[in-house]
Design a protein around this motif. Sequence first.
Motif, PDB file in Angstrom:
ATOM      1  N   VAL A   6       0.942  -1.015   0.169  1.00  0.00           N
ATOM      2  CA  VAL A   6       0.029   0.036   0.019  1.00  0.00           C
ATOM      3  C   VAL A   6       0.819   1.361   0.086  1.00  0.00           C
ATOM      4  O   VAL A   6       0.663   2.292  -0.836  1.00  0.00           O
ATOM      5  N   LEU A  52       1.994   1.816  -3.495  1.00  0.00           N
ATOM      6  CA  LEU A  52       0.766   2.182  -4.075  1.00  0.00           C
ATOM      7  C   LEU A  52       0.573   3.883  -4.071  1.00  0.00           C
ATOM      8  O   LEU A  52       0.342   4.433  -5.015  1.00  0.00           O
ATOM      9  N   LEU A  53       0.704   4.296  -2.747  1.00  0.00           N
ATOM     10  CA  LEU A  53       0.334   5.576  -2.614  1.00  0.00           C
ATOM     11  C   LEU A  53       1.510   6.434  -3.106  1.00  0.00           C
ATOM     12  O   LEU A  53       1.092   7.609  -3.544  1.00  0.00           O
ATOM     13  N   VAL A  77       0.864   6.777  -6.682  1.00  0.00           N
ATOM     14  CA  VAL A  77      -0.302   7.957  -6.925  1.00  0.00           C
ATOM     15  C   VAL A  77       0.001   9.155  -7.079  1.00  0.00           C
ATOM     16  O   VAL A  77      -0.187  10.076  -7.730  1.00  0.00           O
ATOM     17  N   TYR A  94       2.029  10.065 -10.045  1.00  0.00           N
ATOM     18  CA  TYR A  94       0.920  10.272 -11.155  1.00  0.00           C
ATOM     19  C   TYR A  94       0.533  11.752 -10.967  1.00  0.00           C
ATOM     20  O   TYR A  94       0.370  12.246 -12.121  1.00  0.00           O
ATOM     21  N   TYR A  95       0.093  12.088 -10.072  1.00  0.00           N
ATOM     22  CA  TYR A  95      -0.461  13.346  -9.669  1.00  0.00           C
ATOM     23  C   TYR A  95       0.672  14.480 -10.257  1.00  0.00           C
ATOM     24  O   TYR A  95       0.271  15.624 -10.569  1.00  0.00           O
ATOM     25  N   SER A 112       0.916   4.881 -14.842  1.00  0.00           N
ATOM     26  CA  SER A 112      -0.076   4.120 -14.506  1.00  0.00           C
ATOM     27  C   SER A 112       0.042   2.498 -14.545  1.00  0.00           C
ATOM     28  O   SER A 112      -0.760   2.025 -13.906  1.00  0.00           O
ATOM     29  N   ILE A 154       0.923   1.669 -11.289  1.00  0.00           N
ATOM     30  CA  ILE A 154      -0.083   1.695 -10.243  1.00  0.00           C
ATOM     31  C   ILE A 154      -1.024   0.381 -10.557  1.00  0.00           C
ATOM     32  O   ILE A 154      -1.497  -0.415  -9.579  1.00  0.00           O
ATOM     33  N   ASN A 155      -1.214  -0.111 -11.658  1.00  0.00           N
ATOM     34  CA  ASN A 155      -2.085  -1.029 -11.755  1.00  0.00           C
ATOM     35  C   ASN A 155      -1.370  -2.301 -11.399  1.00  0.00           C
ATOM     36  O   ASN A 155      -2.086  -3.332 -10.802  1.00  0.00           O
ATOM     37  N   CYS A 209      -1.876  -2.771  -7.784  1.00  0.00           N
ATOM     38  CA  CYS A 209      -3.343  -3.003  -7.242  1.00  0.00           C
ATOM     39  C   CYS A 209      -3.305  -4.443  -7.498  1.00  0.00           C
ATOM     40  O   CYS A 209      -4.066  -5.246  -6.701  1.00  0.00           O
ATOM     41  N   VAL A 266      -8.214  -2.612   2.022  1.00  0.00           N
ATOM     42  CA  VAL A 266      -7.015  -2.372   1.047  1.00  0.00           C
ATOM     43  C   VAL A 266      -7.616  -2.656  -0.414  1.00  0.00           C
ATOM     44  O   VAL A 266      -7.158  -2.231  -1.379  1.00  0.00           O
ATOM     45  N   LEU A 271      -9.808  -0.230  -1.804  1.00  0.00           N
ATOM     46  CA  LEU A 271      -9.068   0.929  -2.121  1.00  0.00           C
ATOM     47  C   LEU A 271      -8.305   0.820  -3.625  1.00  0.00           C
ATOM     48  O   LEU A 271      -8.183   1.620  -4.550  1.00  0.00           O
ATOM     49  N   SER A 272      -7.857  -0.446  -3.816  1.00  0.00           N
ATOM     50  CA  SER A 272      -6.998  -0.740  -5.021  1.00  0.00           C
ATOM     51  C   SER A 272      -7.868  -0.713  -6.042  1.00  0.00           C
ATOM     52  O   SER A 272      -7.751  -0.312  -7.093  1.00  0.00           O
ATOM     53  N   ASN A 273      -9.163  -1.250  -5.774  1.00  0.00           N
ATOM     54  CA  ASN A 273     -10.209  -1.419  -6.915  1.00  0.00           C
ATOM     55  C   ASN A 273     -10.759  -0.159  -7.483  1.00  0.00           C
ATOM     56  O   ASN A 273     -10.666   0.032  -8.703  1.00  0.00           O
ATOM     57  N   ILE A 287      -8.931   2.686  -7.241  1.00  0.00           N
ATOM     58  CA  ILE A 287      -7.799   3.150  -7.966  1.00  0.00           C
ATOM     59  C   ILE A 287      -7.693   2.896  -9.370  1.00  0.00           C
ATOM     60  O   ILE A 287      -7.548   3.510 -10.221  1.00  0.00           O
ATOM     61  N   LYS A 288      -7.927   1.550  -9.625  1.00  0.00           N
ATOM     62  CA  LYS A 288      -7.767   1.085 -10.729  1.00  0.00           C
ATOM     63  C   LYS A 288      -8.880   1.531 -11.502  1.00  0.00           C
ATOM     64  O   LYS A 288      -8.906   1.841 -12.913  1.00  0.00           O
ATOM     65  N   MET A 315      -8.242   5.074 -12.876  1.00  0.00           N
ATOM     66  CA  MET A 315      -7.203   4.998 -13.922  1.00  0.00           C
ATOM     67  C   MET A 315      -7.743   4.691 -15.312  1.00  0.00           C
ATOM     68  O   MET A 315      -7.402   5.325 -16.429  1.00  0.00           O
TER      69      MET A 315
END
Lengths: 356, 292
Positions: free
Chosen positions: A247, A250-251, A254, A257-258, A324, A327-328, A331, B268, B271-273, B275-276, B279
């Motif tokens: 996580v 991931l953050l 992100v 990305y911004y 992107s 990030i994918n 996730c 979690v 959250l990841s869903n 974000i996906k 995107m």
Amino acid sequence: MSLPVTVLPELTTPVYSVVIDSGVVLKLTKHTSEAFPATVCGLILGLDANSVLQVTHAFPFPPSEGSGSSSSNDDASAPRSKANLRYQADMIRLLKEVNIEANPIGYYISSYLGGFFNQALVDNLVAFQAANPNSIVLVHDVSRSSQSSLSLKAYRLSAEFLATNKASGGKFSSEAVVKNNLTYLDILEELPVSVKNSHLATALLQHLDSPTFTKKGDPDSFVSSSALAPNFDSLDLAIDPYLEKNVEFLLESVDDYYAEQGTFNYFQRQLAREQSKIQQWIQKTRSENALRERANLPTVSEDDWQKHFKLPAEPSRLDNILISAQINQYCNQIEEYSAVASSKLFGIQNGLDIHN
Amino acid sequence: MMTAQASSTPTPLNIIIHPQSLFSILDHTLRRNEGQERVIGTLLGTRSDDGTEIEIRSAFAVPHIESAAQVEIDMEYHKTMYNLYHKANPKEILVGWYATSLELNAFSALIQNFYSSVSDGTYPYPAVHLTMQANPSSDISIRTYISTNVGVLPDKVSESCLFVPVPNELRYSESERSGLELIASAKNSESRDTTIISDIASLERSIEEVLTMLDRVSAYVSSVQDGTSPANVAIGKFLLANLSLAPKVDADDLEKLFNSHLQDILLVVYLSNTIKTQMELFNGLKRTAVIS
């Protein structure tokens, strides 16, 4: 810089799967796990035949000399640095003498929780695939392998990516991206990987598994102490560290990305401002032209705005796409991991309920 | 003449082999030239501080030509390759050499003396010699030796050597274990290959293995109770000790722990869903923005 070209790009048949020799798997895991958490890379050699890519040998690149703090970045571009090209050529020459196929078909990298989508990856793969379109990158995720079974994946750049790269000359403008249907989901295509043992290797494995290793008469030896005792670490319940790290990454992505989005928006605002300025100038010249015509003076063409105004250059979309994709990836990792973790939790709950 | 060097320098009491080196040796055997009985190569690894434990981590092949009268090894190759390898793994040093036939003859002595020599051998530590029987017809056996000098005749010192066997064991690190496990899963299949399996599938496999083990144990216990199998006190005590390790947890505490863990995971995942999905939305918007 040029990698040894052993194959003409137009004459290769595409490969659809990868077969790795067992020795290569061990060598790879040994190198990447010893250097953990730094990322390292090395070259893989093999054959491509019958639409299957066989990886028969691999060797690591020496760690780059130089500053310690930036060494992780240097390692990522190691396959193309001058010193390493010489190392590679020397190594391949020596390996040929002992009958090992001297055909580089890609390179391998270690990754920490899947964070390998970066510029260096793209550059390396473009160079490799220019020499041999069937080149792959093998990614070994060290932290994931210690959690569950071995995580070794093979990727190569997709055709759309290469087409976009060629079309826009490495700049990745928006129109090139849209025209070639490139989304962040299909930068890399994954190839199925399988591991094959030679006959002698199978014999060795059978020998290691046989009960000749247990000592007699000792109660503790009732537990099989063979070298290949099954690994039950995957049944462990500590899920928090792995999930937490994931996580966190991931953050971070992100945020990146911004940041990148911010620069693109800045460019768009600049563009809009320039364009409005140009429009005003065109209006002005139009009215001036009307006056000049009446005074029989030469008119100024409206297209001359290019001499007075310069449009800002569009930034490359590549970073955006890479972030992107990253990030994918994070996730997806989280989802796969939670599938396993939640099944374990439910199983434990049922088990202990029966106990109570 | 080297005298009594064995007493002044520590001799290895135990040799640890990493499986990766064994597989490299086997690979080299497969690739040998026509007519070559055995292949030779160099072993690299680390030595513990007091010299009593040697770890063999990797190996590379050295081309050599052997006939009834003499043996020739490409020393240049060995030196160059060793330098290259050392650059990539600075921690690994020369510890010995290997050969793929079990016999120890005069040639082995010659080669052993080369590897223990002062100039670029393992001096002052003795070189380790590993022999591996890799014939398809017989069982694979691995033996390790170190050498001590045997004074027979002064002019034949370089050809005489006493090989002392040293115990060896196979050891691997945690991360190598997953690779080794994957490879081992292929050992019983016809086509000798196996695919990389997903996490869920490997979890399923581990659980099934545990279940079969539990079945075996419970079958044994019930047969002892029926009197069909002889009771073994050691096994019984061992089982009792292990079964009492199951934790006694309060039912409420368990509920709370379980729920909080599950909530963490679900949070979690959601959250990841999210974000996906975002995107994908961004991506779609960008494309329409460009086209229009």
